[in-house]
Design an enzyme around this catalytic site. Structure first.
Site, PDB file in Angstrom:
ATOM      1  N   LYS A   1      -1.449  15.528  -9.603  1.00 47.81           N
ATOM      2  CA  LYS A   1      -0.466  15.258 -10.668  1.00 47.81           C
ATOM      3  C   LYS A   1       0.491  16.446 -10.862  1.00 47.81           C
ATOM      4  O   LYS A   1       1.660  16.260 -11.181  1.00 47.81           O
ATOM      5  CB  LYS A   1      -1.184  14.878 -11.972  1.00 47.81           C
TER       6      LYS A   1
ATOM      7  N   ASP B   1       0.891  -1.159   0.000  1.00 46.63           N
ATOM      8  CA  ASP B   1       0.000   0.000   0.000  1.00 46.63           C
ATOM      9  C   ASP B   1       0.928   1.208   0.000  1.00 46.63           C
ATOM     10  O   ASP B   1       1.575   1.501   1.008  1.00 46.63           O
ATOM     11  CB  ASP B   1      -0.889  -0.001   1.247  1.00 46.63           C
TER      12      ASP B   1
ATOM     13  N   PRO C   1       1.122  10.381 -19.256  1.00 50.80           N
ATOM     14  CA  PRO C   1       0.279   9.722 -20.253  1.00 50.80           C
ATOM     15  C   PRO C   1      -0.936  10.579 -20.590  1.00 50.80           C
ATOM     16  O   PRO C   1      -1.357  11.430 -19.788  1.00 50.80           O
ATOM     17  CB  PRO C   1      -0.172   8.434 -19.551  1.00 50.80           C
TER      18      PRO C   1
ATOM     19  N   TYR D   1      -7.537  15.454  -8.821  1.00 52.10           N
ATOM     20  CA  TYR D   1      -6.596  14.647  -9.615  1.00 52.10           C
ATOM     21  C   TYR D   1      -5.525  15.542 -10.235  1.00 52.10           C
ATOM     22  O   TYR D   1      -4.328  15.247 -10.159  1.00 52.10           O
ATOM     23  CB  TYR D   1      -7.375  13.883 -10.686  1.00 52.10           C
TER      24      TYR D   1
HETATM   25  P1  NAP Z   1      -5.405   1.298 -13.015  1.00 46.19           P
HETATM   26  O1  NAP Z   1      -5.629   0.236 -14.053  1.00 46.19           O
HETATM   27  O2  NAP Z   1      -6.518   1.597 -12.056  1.00 46.19           O
HETATM   28  O3  NAP Z   1      -4.057   0.944 -12.256  1.00 46.19           O
HETATM   29  C1  NAP Z   1      -3.648   1.643 -11.113  1.00 46.19           C
HETATM   30  C2  NAP Z   1      -3.049   0.653 -10.182  1.00 46.19           C
HETATM   31  O4  NAP Z   1      -2.631   1.318  -8.980  1.00 46.19           O
HETATM   32  C3  NAP Z   1      -4.086  -0.401  -9.787  1.00 46.19           C
HETATM   33  O5  NAP Z   1      -3.559  -1.698  -9.984  1.00 46.19           O
HETATM   34  C4  NAP Z   1      -4.312  -0.090  -8.331  1.00 46.19           C
HETATM   35  O6  NAP Z   1      -4.555  -1.233  -7.574  1.00 46.19           O
HETATM   36  C5  NAP Z   1      -2.998   0.482  -7.895  1.00 46.19           C
HETATM   37  N1  NAP Z   1      -3.139   1.183  -6.635  1.00 46.19           N
HETATM   38  C6  NAP Z   1      -4.137   2.031  -6.248  1.00 46.19           C
HETATM   39  N2  NAP Z   1      -3.958   2.413  -4.993  1.00 46.19           N
HETATM   40  C7  NAP Z   1      -2.822   1.801  -4.548  1.00 46.19           C
HETATM   41  C8  NAP Z   1      -2.112   1.813  -3.320  1.00 46.19           C
HETATM   42  N3  NAP Z   1      -2.526   2.530  -2.270  1.00 46.19           N
HETATM   43  N4  NAP Z   1      -0.991   1.056  -3.234  1.00 46.19           N
HETATM   44  C9  NAP Z   1      -0.571   0.319  -4.271  1.00 46.19           C
HETATM   45  N5  NAP Z   1      -1.201   0.266  -5.458  1.00 46.19           N
HETATM   46  C10 NAP Z   1      -2.320   1.000  -5.588  1.00 46.19           C
HETATM   47  O7  NAP Z   1      -5.010   2.685 -13.698  1.00 46.19           O
HETATM   48  P2  NAP Z   1      -3.946   3.068 -14.826  1.00 46.19           P
HETATM   49  O8  NAP Z   1      -4.695   3.826 -15.837  1.00 46.19           O
HETATM   50  O9  NAP Z   1      -3.095   1.901 -15.237  1.00 46.19           O
HETATM   51  O10 NAP Z   1      -3.075   4.129 -14.003  1.00 46.19           O
HETATM   52  C11 NAP Z   1      -1.684   3.995 -13.741  1.00 46.19           C
HETATM   53  C12 NAP Z   1      -1.093   5.391 -13.528  1.00 46.19           C
HETATM   54  O11 NAP Z   1      -1.202   6.138 -14.755  1.00 46.19           O
HETATM   55  C13 NAP Z   1      -1.806   6.205 -12.467  1.00 46.19           C
HETATM   56  O12 NAP Z   1      -0.867   6.941 -11.708  1.00 46.19           O
HETATM   57  C14 NAP Z   1      -2.660   7.163 -13.284  1.00 46.19           C
HETATM   58  O13 NAP Z   1      -2.981   8.346 -12.581  1.00 46.19           O
HETATM   59  C15 NAP Z   1      -1.784   7.405 -14.492  1.00 46.19           C
HETATM   60  N6  NAP Z   1      -2.492   7.871 -15.697  1.00 46.19           N
HETATM   61  C16 NAP Z   1      -3.450   7.121 -16.314  1.00 46.19           C
HETATM   62  C17 NAP Z   1      -4.080   7.614 -17.463  1.00 46.19           C
HETATM   63  C18 NAP Z   1      -5.142   6.827 -18.201  1.00 46.19           C
HETATM   64  O14 NAP Z   1      -5.704   7.359 -19.184  1.00 46.19           O
HETATM   65  N7  NAP Z   1      -5.462   5.595 -17.841  1.00 46.19           N
HETATM   66  C19 NAP Z   1      -3.714   8.857 -17.971  1.00 46.19           C
HETATM   67  C20 NAP Z   1      -2.730   9.600 -17.315  1.00 46.19           C
HETATM   68  C21 NAP Z   1      -2.114   9.090 -16.188  1.00 46.19           C
HETATM   69  P3  NAP Z   1      -6.028  -1.490  -7.049  1.00 46.19           P
HETATM   70  O15 NAP Z   1      -6.868  -1.533  -8.267  1.00 46.19           O
HETATM   71  O16 NAP Z   1      -5.924  -2.751  -6.308  1.00 46.19           O
HETATM   72  O17 NAP Z   1      -6.342  -0.282  -6.211  1.00 46.19           O
END
Ligand code: NAP
Length: 276
Positions: free
Chosen positions: A173, A78, A199, A169
């Site tokens: 960021k 976590d 991203p 958010y």
């Molecule tokens: P995602 O599929 O929801 O993956 C995020 C991961 O972080 C999940 O596996 C989640 O696990 C984990 N997480 C959440 N809280 C946590 C904690 N306290 N300790 C450890 N792990 C934790 O989302 P994603 O889109 O791949 O996002 C990855 C990163 O990219 C994030 O920082 C996000 O802000 C950034 N991002 C994403 C996008 C987009 O369009 N998708 C765009 C810009 C930036 P659980 O599900 O078990 O909580």
């Protein structure tokens, strides 16, 4: 930095972007620690506005990488909890004997107007998206200092400009990018490089289970489903005309690991989305 044989921790690696990054480093011959909440999810947070990754998903990353001949251990963390971050680093050293790279990817999103945004949601977003980077970096630093290591923070294009209904958010960021620059300045004397990746739009749970529904509710695009909304956003706002993929972000992470003379940058990987 040569990647083969190095040890890399990727947080939030059970699915989405983190999983793609873990797979890419393993394919380059790194020992990868795929870290995510796993069974800690219930304790960490309780309910969130979209489904959290299942415990089995985390184990699945390590076994799939192993089946392809890669080296990967799945460990729980976590990132909002200091002791948990320290345990993750200790277990990594026990498993692989060194630590060279951390990719702070774990992140959560919640949209909503500032006027009535829940304080508890604000706190949780900052606990994961900002304090998580601080705690993981602090835990890793003694080992990274020996290795002349690399820190990569996954920020967002939402860390470079504000968007309506994205106050918490975006603020988190922007903070991630500020922390990236401060750490880059502080840690240069140890030859530790610190960079961020921003991203654009990737069809992970974060987008499909939350942002598309939110945009759909706002009827910004007059679409009927989350799939159509995502496609409409890409078509309307991304000059290169396609969504990004976890592999696109992983490619940037590999570049920043190798790029010996690059520190303190926040690299957009967004198909030109930021030019809107
Ligand atoms: P995602 O599929 O929801 O993956 C995020 C991961 O972080 C999940 O596996 C989640 O696990 C984990 N997480 C959440 N809280 C946590 C904690 N306290 N300790 C450890 N792990 C934790 O989302 P994603 O889109 O791949 O996002 C990855 C990163 O990219 C994030 O920082 C996000 O802000 C950034 N991002 C994403 C996008 C987009 O369009 N998708 C765009 C810009 C930036 P659980 O599900 O078990 O909580």
């Amino acid at each position: 930095m040569e990647i083969k044989g190095k040890t890399v921790i990727v947080t939030g690696a059970a699915r989405g972007i983190g999983r793609g990054i873990a797979e890419a480093f393993a394919a380059e011959g790194a020992n990868v620690v795929a870290a995510d909440l796993g069974s800690l999810a219930a304790k960490a947070a309780g309910d969130w506005n979209y489904a959290l990754a299942a415990e089995a998903e985390l184990a699945g990353v390590a076994s799939e990488i192993g089946e392809r001949g890669g080296s990967c251990a799945a460990l729980e963390v976590d990132v909002a909890d200091r002791a948990s971050c320290q345990r993750l680093v200790e277990h990594t050293i026990e498993e692989f004997g060194r630590l060279d790279v951390i990719v702070n990817n774990a992140g959560i999103v919640q949209s909503g107007l500032v006027a009535d945004f829940a304080e508890s949601d604000w706190d949780r977003i900052f606990a994961v998206n900002v304090k998580g980077i601080f705690l993981m970096s602090q835990a890793a630093l003694p080992h990274l200092q020996q290795a002349g290591g690399v820190i990569i923070n996954i920020a967002s294009v939402a860390g470079k400009r504000g968007y309506s209904r994205m106050g918490a958010y975006c603020a988190s960021k922007f903070a991630a990018i500020g922390l990236t620059q401060s750490m880059a300045a502080e840690l240069a004397e140890y030859s530790i490089r610190v960079n961020a990746i921003c991203p654009g739009n990737i069809d992970t749970s974060m987008w499909f289970d939350h942002l598309s529904k939110s945009a759909l509710r706002q009827r910004q695009y007059g679409t009927k489903s989350v799939d159509d909304t995502f496609a409409a956003v890409i078509d309307d706002l991304v000059p290169l005309g396609r969504a990004q993929t976890p592999a696109d972000i992983a490619e940037a992470a590999l570049y920043l690991t190798r790029a010996q003379n690059v520190t303190g940058i926040s690299l957009n990987v967004a198909g030109g989305f930021e030019m809107n």
